[in-house]
Design a protein around this motif. Structure first.
Motif, PDB file in Angstrom:
ATOM      1  N   GLU A 181      -9.430  33.370   1.410  1.00  0.00           N
ATOM      2  CA  GLU A 181      -8.196  33.818   1.828  1.00  0.00           C
ATOM      3  C   GLU A 181      -8.494  35.709   1.158  1.00  0.00           C
ATOM      4  O   GLU A 181      -9.845  36.020   0.899  1.00  0.00           O
ATOM      5  CB  GLU A 181      -7.353  33.425  -0.045  1.00  0.00           C
ATOM      6  CG  GLU A 181      -6.142  32.847  -0.150  1.00  0.00           C
ATOM      7  CD  GLU A 181      -6.012  32.186  -1.627  1.00  0.00           C
ATOM      8  OE1 GLU A 181      -5.393  33.552  -1.446  1.00  0.00           O
ATOM      9  OE2 GLU A 181      -5.622  31.639  -1.356  1.00  0.00           O
ATOM     10  N   VAL A 182      -8.606  36.300   2.651  1.00  0.00           N
ATOM     11  CA  VAL A 182      -8.834  37.056   2.901  1.00  0.00           C
ATOM     12  C   VAL A 182      -8.034  39.332   2.309  1.00  0.00           C
ATOM     13  O   VAL A 182      -6.547  38.850   2.826  1.00  0.00           O
ATOM     14  CB  VAL A 182      -9.158  38.324   4.206  1.00  0.00           C
ATOM     15  CG1 VAL A 182      -9.768  39.325   4.245  1.00  0.00           C
ATOM     16  CG2 VAL A 182     -10.065  37.044   4.104  1.00  0.00           C
ATOM     17  N   PRO A 183      -7.740  39.113   1.413  1.00  0.00           N
ATOM     18  CA  PRO A 183      -6.405  40.852   1.055  1.00  0.00           C
ATOM     19  C   PRO A 183      -6.255  41.391   2.481  1.00  0.00           C
ATOM     20  O   PRO A 183      -7.325  41.668   2.956  1.00  0.00           O
ATOM     21  CB  PRO A 183      -6.585  41.519  -0.203  1.00  0.00           C
ATOM     22  CG  PRO A 183      -8.078  40.252  -0.688  1.00  0.00           C
ATOM     23  CD  PRO A 183      -9.046  39.439   0.677  1.00  0.00           C
ATOM     24  N   ASP A 184      -5.024  41.491   2.564  1.00  0.00           N
ATOM     25  CA  ASP A 184      -4.894  42.701   3.122  1.00  0.00           C
ATOM     26  C   ASP A 184      -5.643  44.194   3.552  1.00  0.00           C
ATOM     27  O   ASP A 184      -5.826  44.582   4.362  1.00  0.00           O
ATOM     28  CB  ASP A 184      -3.374  42.847   3.693  1.00  0.00           C
ATOM     29  CG  ASP A 184      -2.628  41.912   4.292  1.00  0.00           C
ATOM     30  OD1 ASP A 184      -3.173  40.602   4.716  1.00  0.00           O
ATOM     31  OD2 ASP A 184      -1.349  41.482   3.698  1.00  0.00           O
ATOM     32  N   GLU A 224     -10.055  45.992   8.710  1.00  0.00           N
ATOM     33  CA  GLU A 224     -10.034  46.836   9.548  1.00  0.00           C
ATOM     34  C   GLU A 224      -8.976  47.102  10.473  1.00  0.00           C
ATOM     35  O   GLU A 224      -8.819  46.044  10.989  1.00  0.00           O
ATOM     36  CB  GLU A 224     -11.587  47.282   9.728  1.00  0.00           C
ATOM     37  CG  GLU A 224     -11.677  48.277   9.848  1.00  0.00           C
ATOM     38  CD  GLU A 224     -12.818  48.765  10.213  1.00  0.00           C
ATOM     39  OE1 GLU A 224     -13.693  49.194  11.238  1.00  0.00           O
ATOM     40  OE2 GLU A 224     -13.839  48.790   8.839  1.00  0.00           O
ATOM     41  N   THR A 225      -8.429  47.846  10.679  1.00  0.00           N
ATOM     42  CA  THR A 225      -7.109  48.275  11.492  1.00  0.00           C
ATOM     43  C   THR A 225      -7.020  48.652  12.470  1.00  0.00           C
ATOM     44  O   THR A 225      -6.917  48.711  13.784  1.00  0.00           O
ATOM     45  CB  THR A 225      -5.968  48.605  10.749  1.00  0.00           C
ATOM     46  OG1 THR A 225      -6.260  49.958  10.327  1.00  0.00           O
ATOM     47  CG2 THR A 225      -5.453  47.255   9.473  1.00  0.00           C
TER      48      THR A 225
END
Length: 97
Positions: A30-33, A37-38
Motif C-alpha cells: 500500500e502506497v499513500p497518495d 511523485e506526480t
C-alpha cells in the motif's frame, strides 16, 4: 499475515526478521497518495539518437500514405487465380447454411 517493511531505493526490508519457505514471494504494497511523485515521466523516445527518430518518422509517413491511399479501381486489379476462385466458392457455400 501483515508485516511492516521499509522501501529503500528499490529494496524492501522487513522491520521484523522473517524466514520464508521460498526464495520468491508475491506481496501487496500500500502506497499513500502523497508518497507518489506526480511529475510527468520522461519520454523514452527522447533518449533515442536523432537519426533513429528521423527514420521512424519517415517510416510512419510512408505507412500513413499507404493507409490513406484509395483502393485501385476494380478494372485495374489483377485477375483472380483458380485457387482464389475456389476459396471464394467455398466461402459462398458456408454462407448458404
Amino acid at each position: 499475515m501483515h508485516i511492516e517493511a521499509i522501501y529503500d531505493k528499490g529494496r524492501l526490508e522487513f522491520k521484523t526478521p522473517l524466514r520464508l519457505k521460498r526464495d520468491t514471494l508475491t506481496v501487496i504494497v500500500e502506497v499513500p497518495d502523497e508518497a507518489i511523485e506526480t511529475a510527468p515521466q520522461d519520454d523514452p523516445c527522447e533518449r533515442l539518437p536523432p537519426e533513429v527518430i528521423a527514420r521512424a518518422k519517415a517510416m510512419r509517413e510512408a505507412l500513413d500514405a499507404i493507409r490513406d491511399a484509395p483502393p485501385p479501381p476494380d478494372d485495374e486489379l489483377p485477375a483472380l487465380s483458380d485457387k482464389q476462385r475456389q476459396r471464394l466458392d467455398a466461402f459462398a457455400l458456408r454462407e448458404d447454411r
